[in-house]
Design a protein around this motif. Structure first.
Motif, PDB file in Angstrom:
ATOM      1  N   CYS A   1      -1.165   9.306  -6.160  1.00 32.44           N
ATOM      2  CA  CYS A   1      -0.944   8.033  -5.464  1.00 32.44           C
ATOM      3  C   CYS A   1      -2.259   7.277  -5.292  1.00 32.44           C
ATOM      4  CB  CYS A   1      -0.316   8.277  -4.091  1.00 32.44           C
ATOM      5  SG  CYS A   1       1.431   8.747  -4.106  1.00 32.44           S
ATOM      6  N   GLY A   2      -3.301   8.000  -4.889  1.00 32.36           N
ATOM      7  CA  GLY A   2      -4.582   7.352  -4.654  1.00 32.36           C
ATOM      8  C   GLY A   2      -5.197   6.766  -5.910  1.00 32.36           C
ATOM      9  N   PHE A   3      -4.906   7.366  -7.057  1.00 33.89           N
ATOM     10  CA  PHE A   3      -5.477   6.878  -8.319  1.00 33.89           C
ATOM     11  C   PHE A   3      -4.610   5.809  -8.990  1.00 33.89           C
ATOM     12  CE2 PHE A   3      -7.679  11.094  -8.240  1.00 33.89           C
ATOM     13  CZ  PHE A   3      -8.986  10.594  -8.229  1.00 33.89           C
ATOM     14  N   ALA A   4      -3.434   5.494  -8.430  1.00 34.97           N
ATOM     15  CA  ALA A   4      -2.539   4.506  -9.038  1.00 34.97           C
ATOM     16  C   ALA A   4      -3.198   3.124  -9.047  1.00 34.97           C
ATOM     17  CB  ALA A   4      -1.220   4.455  -8.277  1.00 34.97           C
ATOM     18  N   ASN A   5      -3.038   2.389 -10.151  1.00 43.51           N
ATOM     19  CA  ASN A   5      -3.603   1.035 -10.230  1.00 43.51           C
ATOM     20  C   ASN A   5      -2.540  -0.023 -10.491  1.00 43.51           C
ATOM     21  OD1 ASN A   5      -3.072   1.389 -12.974  1.00 43.51           O
ATOM     22  ND2 ASN A   5      -5.191   1.981 -13.438  1.00 43.51           N
ATOM     23  N   SER A   6      -1.266   0.324 -10.280  1.00 46.60           N
ATOM     24  CA  SER A   6      -0.178  -0.647 -10.356  1.00 46.60           C
ATOM     25  C   SER A   6       0.928  -0.188  -9.436  1.00 46.60           C
ATOM     26  CB  SER A   6       0.360  -0.779 -11.790  1.00 46.60           C
ATOM     27  OG  SER A   6       1.086   0.383 -12.164  1.00 46.60           O
ATOM     28  N   SER A   7       1.789  -1.110  -9.051  1.00 50.56           N
ATOM     29  CA  SER A   7       2.881  -0.745  -8.151  1.00 50.56           C
ATOM     30  C   SER A   7       3.825   0.261  -8.811  1.00 50.56           C
ATOM     31  CB  SER A   7       3.650  -1.989  -7.706  1.00 50.56           C
ATOM     32  OG  SER A   7       4.167  -2.692  -8.826  1.00 50.56           O
ATOM     33  N   GLY A   8       4.043   0.146 -10.124  1.00 52.05           N
ATOM     34  CA  GLY A   8       4.919   1.083 -10.828  1.00 52.05           C
ATOM     35  C   GLY A   8       4.389   2.502 -10.794  1.00 52.05           C
ATOM     36  N   GLN A   9       3.081   2.665 -11.039  1.00 50.41           N
ATOM     37  CA  GLN A   9       2.486   3.998 -10.981  1.00 50.41           C
ATOM     38  C   GLN A   9       2.571   4.582  -9.573  1.00 50.41           C
ATOM     39  OE1 GLN A   9      -1.528   3.810 -12.441  1.00 50.41           O
ATOM     40  NE2 GLN A   9      -0.941   3.026 -14.453  1.00 50.41           N
ATOM     41  N   LEU A  10       2.357   3.738  -8.575  1.00 50.66           N
ATOM     42  CA  LEU A  10       2.406   4.220  -7.196  1.00 50.66           C
ATOM     43  C   LEU A  10       3.814   4.653  -6.809  1.00 50.66           C
ATOM     44  CD1 LEU A  10       0.928   4.793  -4.618  1.00 50.66           C
ATOM     45  CD2 LEU A  10       1.097   2.370  -4.000  1.00 50.66           C
ATOM     46  N   VAL A  11       4.826   3.912  -7.229  1.00 47.89           N
ATOM     47  CA  VAL A  11       6.210   4.287  -6.946  1.00 47.89           C
ATOM     48  C   VAL A  11       6.529   5.643  -7.585  1.00 47.89           C
ATOM     49  CG1 VAL A  11       8.628   3.724  -7.402  1.00 47.89           C
ATOM     50  CG2 VAL A  11       7.075   1.950  -6.583  1.00 47.89           C
ATOM     51  N   ALA A  12       6.097   5.850  -8.839  1.00 46.40           N
ATOM     52  CA  ALA A  12       6.363   7.115  -9.530  1.00 46.40           C
ATOM     53  C   ALA A  12       5.718   8.293  -8.800  1.00 46.40           C
ATOM     54  CB  ALA A  12       5.851   7.036 -10.966  1.00 46.40           C
ATOM     55  N   ALA A  13       4.469   8.114  -8.360  1.00 45.10           N
ATOM     56  CA  ALA A  13       3.782   9.189  -7.641  1.00 45.10           C
ATOM     57  C   ALA A  13       4.443   9.439  -6.283  1.00 45.10           C
ATOM     58  CB  ALA A  13       2.306   8.843  -7.459  1.00 45.10           C
ATOM     59  N   ARG A  14       4.936   8.377  -5.653  1.00 42.98           N
ATOM     60  CA  ARG A  14       5.619   8.547  -4.371  1.00 42.98           C
ATOM     61  C   ARG A  14       6.928   9.343  -4.533  1.00 42.98           C
ATOM     62  NH1 ARG A  14       4.274   7.776   0.686  1.00 42.98           N
ATOM     63  NH2 ARG A  14       5.863   6.256   1.258  1.00 42.98           N
ATOM     64  N   VAL A  15       7.592   9.187  -5.676  1.00 42.50           N
ATOM     65  CA  VAL A  15       8.805   9.972  -5.951  1.00 42.50           C
ATOM     66  C   VAL A  15       8.464  11.466  -5.971  1.00 42.50           C
ATOM     67  CG1 VAL A  15      10.480  10.549  -7.747  1.00 42.50           C
ATOM     68  CG2 VAL A  15      10.063   8.155  -7.161  1.00 42.50           C
ATOM     69  N   VAL A  16       7.365  11.823  -6.652  1.00 41.04           N
ATOM     70  CA  VAL A  16       6.964  13.231  -6.715  1.00 41.04           C
ATOM     71  C   VAL A  16       6.547  13.726  -5.327  1.00 41.04           C
ATOM     72  CG1 VAL A  16       5.424  14.886  -7.825  1.00 41.04           C
ATOM     73  CG2 VAL A  16       6.242  12.909  -9.107  1.00 41.04           C
ATOM     74  N   GLN A  17       5.879  12.872  -4.556  1.00 39.20           N
ATOM     75  CA  GLN A  17       5.574  13.224  -3.165  1.00 39.20           C
ATOM     76  C   GLN A  17       6.848  13.593  -2.405  1.00 39.20           C
ATOM     77  OE1 GLN A  17       3.354   9.947  -1.303  1.00 39.20           O
ATOM     78  NE2 GLN A  17       1.848  11.463  -0.671  1.00 39.20           N
ATOM     79  N   GLY A  18       7.887  12.813  -2.602  1.00 40.91           N
ATOM     80  CA  GLY A  18       9.149  13.077  -1.927  1.00 40.91           C
ATOM     81  C   GLY A  18       9.732  14.434  -2.282  1.00 40.91           C
ATOM     82  N   VAL A  19       9.586  14.846  -3.553  1.00 40.29           N
ATOM     83  CA  VAL A  19      10.056  16.173  -3.971  1.00 40.29           C
ATOM     84  C   VAL A  19       9.319  17.260  -3.190  1.00 40.29           C
ATOM     85  CG1 VAL A  19      10.207  17.792  -5.893  1.00 40.29           C
ATOM     86  CG2 VAL A  19      10.711  15.374  -6.268  1.00 40.29           C
ATOM     87  N   GLY A  20       7.993  17.140  -3.122  1.00 41.53           N
ATOM     88  CA  GLY A  20       7.206  18.130  -2.392  1.00 41.53           C
ATOM     89  C   GLY A  20       7.558  18.167  -0.920  1.00 41.53           C
ATOM     90  N   GLY A  21       7.705  17.005  -0.310  1.00 39.66           N
ATOM     91  CA  GLY A  21       8.056  16.946   1.101  1.00 39.66           C
ATOM     92  C   GLY A  21       9.413  17.564   1.382  1.00 39.66           C
ATOM     93  N   ALA A  22      10.365  17.325   0.500  1.00 41.93           N
ATOM     94  CA  ALA A  22      11.718  17.872   0.691  1.00 41.93           C
ATOM     95  C   ALA A  22      11.727  19.389   0.572  1.00 41.93           C
ATOM     96  CB  ALA A  22      12.664  17.259  -0.336  1.00 41.93           C
ATOM     97  N   LEU A  23      10.937  19.942  -0.345  1.00 44.38           N
ATOM     98  CA  LEU A  23      10.887  21.395  -0.488  1.00 44.38           C
ATOM     99  C   LEU A  23      10.291  22.061   0.750  1.00 44.38           C
ATOM    100  CD1 LEU A  23       9.648  21.736  -4.190  1.00 44.38           C
ATOM    101  CD2 LEU A  23      11.948  22.178  -3.313  1.00 44.38           C
TER     102      LEU A  23
END
Length: 546
Positions: free
Chosen positions: A98-120
């Motif tokens: 997320c911190g290295f994202a340089n576009s809104s699309g990249q940030l959304v994709a990384a946030r999706v993976v964050q959600g997977v980790g948080g849910a587990l």
């Protein structure tokens, strides 16, 4: 060990285990609100519209909500320690991305993976607490856990404000990396390798129905306003998507009922406890109100009244600090009194405080204008989370802890994503009305040749092109303007944006306030605590220290 574990003794104090669980849980929940304070800076840095910003906020909570029930059952299958550590690793790596994202699309994709980790990770915290603490100590443990939940949620804007102002928006994600590494090491050392008494299987049909249904409902709510509640994929419309999601959820519950004698994701026997059922609704309503209230408020503090991210965080800090001080006392009081009236009082104060905040909000407000309402809300919030968890989990047997914690956390996160999506959609709808109205009022101060274009820009900016970044005025100014005209138009645009957004926000926030008030009234139906039931005594772990 009896009831909850077999063949596993605690090598460390359960309070040390609780501290480790709370550290990971704090980091996960912090990410549901810390992003809000960075919205104006992210909007400017990534050139993201309000619609794109809403996806950055909601992508994490959406995936989190969809996967929680399944993650709770996976913890029962493979052990909560294993799932906790895997979730931490996934979340930490995704935070760096997320911190290295340089576009809104990249940030959304990384946030999706964050959600997977948080849910587990999340369901394992309540599951472990329920197993390692006996009933007479669970209230205090849930008080600590609930206090962390409340403080994490309201600390986000304050901590995020400091990071955004002094380090940049990327650091609201980078800060998770060292915390995640420390928590993984602690978890590997101190967490017991719990095994429940019976073998579990994963209900794949139920998982597919629930995940798809929840995704369609939340996707439809988030994308409804940008698509004008019309077509979204070819001939498919937003109402059809939401309707399909609701139908799948109905099929999910039918399937759960039909397979109730096997091992469904949602064991219906849990809902025979009135308090657990009520708390699922209340926790969802609280999350709806919290994310719904803070989303417009942090934009208002920065983009309307002109505070930096740090000063905006400091402005809401009294709410966080007061909640932090009161939460442990509320947890201990819930052990003695049962929690019903503490929770009712807390929700009532929180509702009243936030209603006062909305009433005090004006386009020309200062940093401390909202302080009286925030203090009342903070006092109420501190009395909310710990009693809620105590009431919800009091009668849950350890073998059902994973499923129960998955359900209550799903209710929390689903309430949050629906609240954020619904309030975001309502805010955009109100802005579509209030911004043109404010622009028409300000147009009379402009040279005549610019008036119509000025109004048109605000009229067209209701969704896709509306920018709410710090120092922005909602719409870009046309190129090639003479410098004198540019200054006049920029000043008029700023006034129109401030007035229009403030009016839209005040009307929008009636929705989360109404939901919060309904949650408070629901507490009147909580069944008071009697003596410990035989089931509680029989399922209490026998060898718990601390």
């Amino acid at each position: 060990m009896s009831g909850g574990q077999q063949g596993t003794e605690l090598r460390h104090s359960p309070w040390l285990v609780l501290a480790t669980l709370c550290l990971g849980f704090f980091m996960i929940l912090l990410d549901t609100t810390i992003v809000n304070i960075a919205i104006p800076d992210m909007s400017a840095a990534l050139n993201a519209s309000l619609d794109q910003i809403l996806w950055i906020v909601n992508a994490y909570v959406l995936v989190y909500a969809v996967l929680l029930i399944t993650a709770g059952r996976l913890g029962d299958l493979y052990g909560p320690k294993q799932l906790f550590i895997v979730g931490l690793v996934v979340f930490t790596l995704a935070s760096a991305a997320c911190g290295f994202a340089n576009s809104s699309g990249q940030l959304v994709a990384a946030r999706v993976v964050q959600g997977v980790g948080g849910a587990l990770l999340t369901p394992q915290t309540l599951s472990v607490i329920t197993v390692i603490f006996p009933p007479e100590k669970r209230g205090a443990a849930f008080g600590v856990w609930g206090g962390v939940a409340g403080v994490a949620t309201v600390t986000g804007p304050t901590l995020g404000g400091y990071l955004v102002t002094d380090w940049g928006w990327e650091w609201i994600f980078f800060v998770n990396v060292p915390v995640g590494i420390v928590t993984v090491v602690l978890a590997a050392i101190v967490m017991p390798n719990l095994k429940l008494n019976r073998r579990h299987r994963l209900d794949w049909t139920g998982t597919l129905l629930a995940s798809t249904g929840l995704f369609l409902i939340t996707f439809g709510l988030i994308e409804g306003e940008p698509h004008h509640w019309g077509k979204v994929w070819g001939p498919i419309t937003i109402p059809e998507l939401i309707g399909a999601g609701v139908l799948l959820m109905v099929l999910f519950f039918v399937h759960q009922y039909v397979t109730r004698k096997k091992e469904p994701l949602v064991p219906f026997s849990i809902f025979s406890d009135r308090n657990f059922s009520l708390m699922n609704w209340v926790v969802g309503a609280i999350a709806f109100a919290m994310l719904g209230l803070f989303l417009p408020l942090v934009i208002y503090l920065q983009s309307v009244i002109g505070l930096s991210a740090l000063r905006a965080g400091i402005a809401v800090a009294p709410l966080s600090l007061l909640a932090m001080v009161i939460a442990p006392f509320a947890g201990r009081a819930a052990d003695r009194m049962g929690g019903k009236w503490i929770l009712f009082t807390g929700l009532t104060l929180w509702s009243a405080g936030m209603a006062l905040v909305v009433w005090l909000a004006r386009a020309n407000a200062g940093q401390w204008t909202l302080l009286p309402g925030l203090l009342i809300a903070g006092a109420g919030l501190g009395m909310t989370f710990a009693p809620l968890q105590t009431i919800a989990m009091r009668n849950i047997a350890p073998p059902m802890a994973g499923a129960a914690s998955g359900l209550i956390n799903t209710s929390r996160q689903l309430g949050g994503v629906v609240g954020s999506a619904a309030v975001g959609a309502l805010l955009q709808a109100r802005l579509a009305t209030e911004l043109p109205r404010a622009a028409r009022e300000e147009a009379s101060t402009l040279p005549e040749q610019y008036r119509q274009q000025f109004v048109n820009e605000f009229t067209q900016a209701n969704t896709g092109s509306l920018h709410v970044g710090a120092g922005q005025t909602g719409v870009p100014l046309p190129p090639g303007l003479p410098e004198q005209a540019r200054q006049i138009i920029a000043a008029a645009a700023e006034r129109a944006f401030r007035e229009g957004f403030t009016h839209a926000m005040r009307l929008t926030l009636i929705l989360p306030l109404a939901v919060l008030a309904a949650a408070a009234l629901s507490c009147l139906f909580i069944r008071g605590r009697g003596r410990l039931s035989r089931r509680e005594r029989d399922t209490a772990p026998a060898a718990v220290g601390g």
